[in-house]
Write a protein that holds these residues in place. Structure first.
Motif, PDB file in Angstrom:
ATOM      1  N   UNK A 232       0.868  -1.105   0.144  1.00 17.58           N
ATOM      2  CA  UNK A 232       0.104  -0.064  -0.020  1.00 17.58           C
ATOM      3  C   UNK A 232       0.776   1.171  -0.044  1.00 17.58           C
ATOM      4  N   UNK A 233       0.433   2.116  -1.027  1.00 21.45           N
ATOM      5  CA  UNK A 233       1.356   3.246  -1.136  1.00 21.45           C
ATOM      6  C   UNK A 233       1.041   4.326  -0.114  1.00 21.45           C
ATOM      7  N   UNK A 234       1.549   4.943   0.426  1.00 21.94           N
ATOM      8  CA  UNK A 234       1.206   6.051   1.265  1.00 21.94           C
ATOM      9  C   UNK A 234       2.087   7.217   1.064  1.00 21.94           C
ATOM     10  N   UNK A 235       1.533   8.336   1.855  1.00 18.36           N
ATOM     11  CA  UNK A 235       2.517   9.556   1.581  1.00 18.36           C
ATOM     12  C   UNK A 235       3.803   9.769   2.041  1.00 18.36           C
ATOM     13  N   UNK A 236       4.128   8.522   2.834  1.00 12.24           N
ATOM     14  CA  UNK A 236       5.515   8.582   3.525  1.00 12.24           C
ATOM     15  C   UNK A 236       6.103   7.291   2.971  1.00 12.24           C
ATOM     16  N   UNK A 237       5.591   6.707   2.024  1.00 10.33           N
ATOM     17  CA  UNK A 237       6.341   5.679   1.461  1.00 10.33           C
ATOM     18  C   UNK A 237       5.673   4.608   1.146  1.00 10.33           C
ATOM     19  N   UNK A 238       5.926   3.205   1.129  1.00  8.91           N
ATOM     20  CA  UNK A 238       5.290   1.983   0.762  1.00  8.91           C
ATOM     21  C   UNK A 238       4.928   1.025   2.185  1.00  8.91           C
ATOM     22  N   UNK A 239       3.800   0.460   2.380  1.00  8.98           N
ATOM     23  CA  UNK A 239       3.734  -0.439   3.508  1.00  8.98           C
ATOM     24  C   UNK A 239       3.561  -1.776   2.782  1.00  8.98           C
ATOM     25  N   UNK A 240       4.354  -2.799   3.326  1.00  5.98           N
ATOM     26  CA  UNK A 240       3.819  -3.977   2.975  1.00  5.98           C
ATOM     27  C   UNK A 240       3.134  -4.972   3.855  1.00  5.98           C
TER      28      UNK A 240
END
Length: 147
Positions: free
Chosen positions: A3-11
């Motif tokens: 999941x792409x977020x404003x601070x990077x990507x979360x897996x």
């Protein structure tokens, strides 16, 4: 899943562990993890499986569990009487002791659980052992299952 977020990507990773069984009653059992998340656990368990929803007049209802385990689990089923056969005293006693099982679903001849994280062979084997140990306590769970 990423999941792409404003601070990077979360897996996020999830593993589904399945064990073949006889075609038992559709049933979902979810361990209550925190007192504050009871609604979330009830919502997840209350989500009707696709195999139940496909029926002409689907039925999915909460199962009242014995007081000895009601504080620890929430369960939903399509058949209260058949689910009571599965959730016998020996089954519930072992389920209470199996802390790594946070959820267990019976559907279309499969008993399965989901685990968060990557596939770890040792954890998968322990989980399969836990599910088969539980199935050993369910009358008729071996009928119709071939290797």
């Amino acid at each position: 899943m990423e999941k792409a977020t404003s601070t990077g990507t979360r897996t996020a990773q999830e593993v589904r562990v399945e064990v073949a069984t006889a075609d038992l009653v559709p049933l979902k059992i979810v361990r209550r993890m925190h007192s504050g998340s009871a609604a979330q656990e009830r919502n997840w368990a209350g989500e009707m499986p696709a195999t139940v929803a496909r029926h002409e007049d689907p039925l999915w209802m909460e199962l009242k569990l014995p007081a000895s385990v009601d504080h620890a689990f929430v369960a939903f089923t399509s058949d209260l009487a058949e689910a009571a056969v599965v959730l016998n005293h020996q089954f519930l006693e072992l389920l209470l002791a199996e802390m790594q099982l946070r959820n267990l679903t019976f559907e279309s001849g499969i008993a399965y659980t989901t685990l968060e994280g990557p596939i770890l062979p040792r954890v998968v084997l322990q989980t399969v052992d836990s599910i088969t140990g539980l199935l050993d306590r369910v009358p008729g769970s071996q009928r119709g299952v071939t290797a």
